[in-house]
Design a protein around this motif. Structure first.
Motif, PDB file in Angstrom:
ATOM      1  N   LEU A   1       0.835  -1.204   0.000  1.00 42.96           N
ATOM      2  CA  LEU A   1       0.000   0.000   0.000  1.00 42.96           C
ATOM      3  C   LEU A   1       0.871   1.256   0.000  1.00 42.96           C
ATOM      4  CD1 LEU A   1      -2.710  -1.150   2.576  1.00 42.96           C
ATOM      5  CD2 LEU A   1      -2.914  -1.077   0.094  1.00 42.96           C
ATOM      6  N   PHE A   2       1.974   1.200   0.726  1.00 43.79           N
ATOM      7  CA  PHE A   2       2.963   2.293   0.705  1.00 43.79           C
ATOM      8  C   PHE A   2       3.487   2.494  -0.713  1.00 43.79           C
ATOM      9  CE2 PHE A   2       7.460   3.582   1.107  1.00 43.79           C
ATOM     10  CZ  PHE A   2       7.335   4.755   1.834  1.00 43.79           C
ATOM     11  N   MET A   3       3.793   1.380  -1.382  1.00 48.23           N
ATOM     12  CA  MET A   3       4.296   1.440  -2.754  1.00 48.23           C
ATOM     13  C   MET A   3       3.240   1.990  -3.711  1.00 48.23           C
ATOM     14  SD  MET A   3       5.137  -1.782  -5.232  1.00 48.23           S
ATOM     15  CE  MET A   3       3.405  -2.236  -5.071  1.00 48.23           C
ATOM     16  N   ILE A   4       1.996   1.545  -3.565  1.00 51.85           N
ATOM     17  CA  ILE A   4       0.926   2.019  -4.446  1.00 51.85           C
ATOM     18  C   ILE A   4       0.736   3.521  -4.277  1.00 51.85           C
ATOM     19  CG2 ILE A   4      -1.565   1.901  -4.887  1.00 51.85           C
ATOM     20  CD1 ILE A   4      -1.419  -1.063  -4.158  1.00 51.85           C
TER      21      ILE A   4
ATOM     22  N   CYS B   1       1.016   6.397  -7.086  1.00 49.51           N
ATOM     23  CA  CYS B   1      -0.052   7.375  -7.350  1.00 49.51           C
ATOM     24  C   CYS B   1       0.571   8.727  -7.705  1.00 49.51           C
ATOM     25  CB  CYS B   1      -0.965   7.521  -6.127  1.00 49.51           C
ATOM     26  SG  CYS B   1      -2.159   6.190  -5.902  1.00 49.51           S
ATOM     27  N   ALA B   2       1.626   9.088  -6.974  1.00 48.07           N
ATOM     28  CA  ALA B   2       2.331  10.339  -7.278  1.00 48.07           C
ATOM     29  C   ALA B   2       2.976  10.277  -8.658  1.00 48.07           C
ATOM     30  CB  ALA B   2       3.386  10.617  -6.201  1.00 48.07           C
ATOM     31  N   VAL B   3       3.577   9.126  -8.984  1.00 48.14           N
ATOM     32  CA  VAL B   3       4.191   8.951 -10.304  1.00 48.14           C
ATOM     33  C   VAL B   3       3.134   9.077 -11.398  1.00 48.14           C
ATOM     34  CG1 VAL B   3       5.372   7.318 -11.818  1.00 48.14           C
ATOM     35  CG2 VAL B   3       6.067   7.521  -9.429  1.00 48.14           C
ATOM     36  N   THR B   4       1.986   8.443 -11.172  1.00 42.39           N
ATOM     37  CA  THR B   4       0.915   8.461 -12.170  1.00 42.39           C
ATOM     38  C   THR B   4       0.397   9.871 -12.400  1.00 42.39           C
ATOM     39  OG1 THR B   4       0.252   6.219 -11.529  1.00 42.39           O
ATOM     40  CG2 THR B   4      -1.356   7.530 -12.754  1.00 42.39           C
TER      41      THR B   4
ATOM     42  N   GLN C   1      12.266   9.013 -11.024  1.00 41.38           N
ATOM     43  CA  GLN C   1      12.492  10.287 -10.340  1.00 41.38           C
ATOM     44  C   GLN C   1      11.178  11.069 -10.242  1.00 41.38           C
ATOM     45  OE1 GLN C   1      15.298  11.286  -8.885  1.00 41.38           O
ATOM     46  NE2 GLN C   1      16.358   9.393  -9.496  1.00 41.38           N
ATOM     47  N   THR C   2      10.853  11.505  -9.036  1.00 42.17           N
ATOM     48  CA  THR C   2       9.641  12.294  -8.802  1.00 42.17           C
ATOM     49  C   THR C   2      10.031  13.482  -7.933  1.00 42.17           C
ATOM     50  OG1 THR C   2       8.445  10.183  -8.754  1.00 42.17           O
ATOM     51  CG2 THR C   2       7.205  12.133  -8.125  1.00 42.17           C
ATOM     52  N   PRO C   3      10.425  14.574  -8.530  1.00 41.04           N
ATOM     53  CA  PRO C   3      10.994  15.689  -7.751  1.00 41.04           C
ATOM     54  C   PRO C   3       9.961  16.444  -6.931  1.00 41.04           C
ATOM     55  CG  PRO C   3      10.786  16.302 -10.061  1.00 41.04           C
ATOM     56  CD  PRO C   3      10.418  14.847  -9.983  1.00 41.04           C
TER      57      PRO C   3
ATOM     58  N   GLY D   1       3.662   7.023   1.306  1.00 37.99           N
ATOM     59  CA  GLY D   1       4.382   6.731   0.077  1.00 37.99           C
ATOM     60  C   GLY D   1       4.414   7.910  -0.871  1.00 37.99           C
ATOM     61  N   VAL D   2       3.293   8.626  -0.983  1.00 43.38           N
ATOM     62  CA  VAL D   2       3.224   9.804  -1.868  1.00 43.38           C
ATOM     63  C   VAL D   2       4.291  10.821  -1.499  1.00 43.38           C
ATOM     64  CG1 VAL D   2       1.848  11.841  -2.452  1.00 43.38           C
ATOM     65  CG2 VAL D   2       0.784   9.592  -2.483  1.00 43.38           C
ATOM     66  N   MET D   3       4.345  11.165  -0.240  1.00 38.41           N
ATOM     67  CA  MET D   3       5.260  12.222   0.189  1.00 38.41           C
ATOM     68  C   MET D   3       6.717  11.771   0.260  1.00 38.41           C
ATOM     69  SD  MET D   3       3.463  14.964   0.544  1.00 38.41           S
ATOM     70  CE  MET D   3       4.273  16.079   1.685  1.00 38.41           C
ATOM     71  N   TYR D   4       6.941  10.448   0.232  1.00 38.79           N
ATOM     72  CA  TYR D   4       8.308   9.944   0.312  1.00 38.79           C
ATOM     73  C   TYR D   4       8.982   9.870  -1.053  1.00 38.79           C
ATOM     74  CZ  TYR D   4      12.034   7.648   2.929  1.00 38.79           C
ATOM     75  OH  TYR D   4      13.226   7.370   3.559  1.00 38.79           O
ATOM     76  N   THR D   5       8.215  10.071  -2.125  1.00 35.07           N
ATOM     77  CA  THR D   5       8.775   9.897  -3.472  1.00 35.07           C
ATOM     78  C   THR D   5       9.939  10.840  -3.790  1.00 35.07           C
ATOM     79  OG1 THR D   5       6.950  11.276  -4.321  1.00 35.07           O
ATOM     80  CG2 THR D   5       6.705   8.889  -4.490  1.00 35.07           C
ATOM     81  N   PRO D   6       9.928  12.103  -3.363  1.00 32.19           N
ATOM     82  CA  PRO D   6      11.110  12.933  -3.656  1.00 32.19           C
ATOM     83  C   PRO D   6      12.354  12.497  -2.881  1.00 32.19           C
ATOM     84  CG  PRO D   6       9.183  14.306  -3.251  1.00 32.19           C
ATOM     85  CD  PRO D   6       8.839  12.921  -2.804  1.00 32.19           C
ATOM     86  N   ILE D   7      12.168  11.797  -1.768  1.00 29.59           N
ATOM     87  CA  ILE D   7      13.293  11.350  -0.951  1.00 29.59           C
ATOM     88  C   ILE D   7      13.882  10.059  -1.507  1.00 29.59           C
ATOM     89  CG2 ILE D   7      13.984  10.587   1.361  1.00 29.59           C
ATOM     90  CD1 ILE D   7      11.740  12.346   2.479  1.00 29.59           C
ATOM     91  N   ASN D   8      13.003   9.130  -1.866  1.00 32.10           N
ATOM     92  CA  ASN D   8      13.423   7.837  -2.384  1.00 32.10           C
ATOM     93  C   ASN D   8      12.645   7.561  -3.666  1.00 32.10           C
ATOM     94  OD1 ASN D   8      14.524   5.286  -2.633  1.00 32.10           O
ATOM     95  ND2 ASN D   8      13.074   4.331  -1.229  1.00 32.10           N
ATOM     96  N   PRO D   9      13.264   7.695  -4.842  1.00 32.05           N
ATOM     97  CA  PRO D   9      12.540   7.483  -6.100  1.00 32.05           C
ATOM     98  C   PRO D   9      11.801   6.150  -6.099  1.00 32.05           C
ATOM     99  CG  PRO D   9      14.724   8.356  -6.546  1.00 32.05           C
ATOM    100  CD  PRO D   9      14.675   8.052  -5.074  1.00 32.05           C
ATOM    101  N   PRO D  10      10.519   6.135  -6.421  1.00 31.28           N
ATOM    102  CA  PRO D  10       9.719   4.908  -6.332  1.00 31.28           C
ATOM    103  C   PRO D  10      10.242   3.789  -7.225  1.00 31.28           C
ATOM    104  CG  PRO D  10       8.317   6.835  -6.595  1.00 31.28           C
ATOM    105  CD  PRO D  10       9.715   7.295  -6.820  1.00 31.28           C
ATOM    106  N   ASN D  11      10.223   2.588  -6.690  1.00 33.26           N
ATOM    107  CA  ASN D  11      10.507   1.386  -7.463  1.00 33.26           C
ATOM    108  C   ASN D  11       9.581   0.284  -6.971  1.00 33.26           C
ATOM    109  OD1 ASN D  11      12.018  -0.221  -5.268  1.00 33.26           O
ATOM    110  ND2 ASN D  11      13.156   1.702  -5.354  1.00 33.26           N
ATOM    111  N   TYR D  12       9.479  -0.777  -7.732  1.00 34.73           N
ATOM    112  CA  TYR D  12       8.449  -1.783  -7.451  1.00 34.73           C
ATOM    113  C   TYR D  12       8.676  -2.556  -6.162  1.00 34.73           C
ATOM    114  CZ  TYR D  12      11.647  -5.485  -8.996  1.00 34.73           C
ATOM    115  OH  TYR D  12      12.702  -6.350  -9.097  1.00 34.73           O
TER     116      TYR D  12
END
Length: 340
Positions: free
Chosen positions: A42-45, A49-52, A159-161, A249-260
């Motif tokens: 769920l954290f990953m999804i 969501c931010a990437v999408t 990358q999600t800045p 997970g949404v707010m963590y994307t700039p800190i750690n680029p999302p991966n599967y």
């Protein structure tokens, strides 16, 4: 002293993610009695969501700009996001730039819906099954979700800045006469985590719905005998727990680029956090999340890794062993939880 405070800040940053995921895990276990190993997914999804949303906002069309030419003198084709064409370059550009914060609004209904479908479609059938069965089925679900994300988004980090206004650094030590330079977005993430955690506790403590949920966590059968549909409220809490993990997970994307596989990376550590804090204890999950985040930060320093190579990889597990040997219920665990 500057270095110590910097490591504490790093620990609070990582601990914020642990605390948010562990809070959701504890909400689900405390209400439904389910050990949900799909919570990291769920954290990953939430992160994706931010990437999408970022990809949606960056959808573009090509136009020919006669004022610009290539080295052969041909007019250049320029890509213009639809958002900028609709709202203008200033407002449209700002919307694209603030994609990650806007993804909060995008992710909330999606995560609540995912949580509802997960609980109604699968997990409700395992309420009265042994915890081993719950772990196996939710772990399998996590792997399925991980592979689905890998299929659609690929295996590489994306990358999600953060917004440009929050993408720099700030001197947190200026107020106390120290020189502590720290990324602005990490401070924003910590403040966001505190806000979400405080909101959940206030919701459970000061609303009628929350009081009924807390009563159901303490004595489900008695609350049911009062004519209250506690199962429906617990299903809603599952959705809320899913939303908390997703927003983390949404707010963590700039800190750690999302991966599967990011969900699985955080799941194991967050489950250890829940055990250390005490199964079913919301304050324990939050406290343990921040404490273990700080310990991991100090264990990652050059001095620590030079003195004890690999200590940063095992420090959380060593602390968990020490806590469980001295306090088998965890730091703030309730009597009778998983003791049958």
């Amino acid at each position: 002293m500057d270095a110590i405070l910097l490591q504490i800040l790093n620990g609070l940053d990582k601990g914020s993610a642990y605390a948010l995921i562990a809070l959701g895990l504890t909400l689900i276990f405390g209400t439904l009695g389910v050990v949900n190993f799909a919570h990291g997914a769920l954290f990953m999804i939430g992160a994706f969501c931010a990437v999408t949303l970022q990809r949606i906002l960056n959808l573009s069309f090509e136009t020919v700009d006669e004022t610009q030419t290539d080295f052969l003198g041909n007019p250049l084709k320029v890509k213009t996001p639809y958002v900028e064409a609709w709202f203008g370059p200033d407002i449209g550009g700002s919307i694209v730039d603030w994609a990650v914060p806007l993804a909060i609004l995008f992710a909330i209904p999606i995560m609540i819906g995912v949580g509802y479908v997960m609980e109604r479609g699968l997990i409700k059938h395992f309420y009265k099954r042994p915890h081993a069965d719950q772990i196996l089925v939710t772990f399998g679900l996590a792997i399925v979700l991980q592979e689905v994300v890998k299929y659609f988004y690929g295996a590489n980090p994306i990358q999600t800045p953060a917004p440009d206004a929050l993408n720099g650094v700030m001197n947190l030590g200026a107020v106390i006469g120290m020189d502590i330079i720290y990324p602005v977005w990490r401070v924003v993430y910590f403040a966001f985590a505190v806000l979400i955690i405080g909101g959940i506790f206030c919701f459970l403590q000061f609303t009628t719905f929350g009081m009924v949920v807390r009563a159901g966590m303490a004595d489900r059968e008695t609350v049911g005998l009062l004519g209250i549909n506690i199962d429906r409220r617990f299903t809603i809490m599952f959705g809320i727990a899913a939303a908390v993990a997703g927003l983390a997970g949404v707010m963590y994307t700039p800190i750690n680029p999302p991966n599967y596989h990011m969900g699985m990376d955080f799941l194991v550590l967050s489950f250890v956090v829940v055990v250390v804090g005490g199964m079913g204890s919301l304050p324990g999950a939050v406290l343990a999340g921040f404490l273990l985040g700080i310990l991991e930060s100090f264990a990652s320093t050059t001095w620590a890794t030079t003195t004890l190579p690999g200590i940063n990889q095992i420090i959380i597990y060593l602390v968990a062993i020490a806590v469980l040997l001295t306090r088998p219920r965890g730091l703030m665990g309730r009597k009778g939880v998983m003791e049958d």
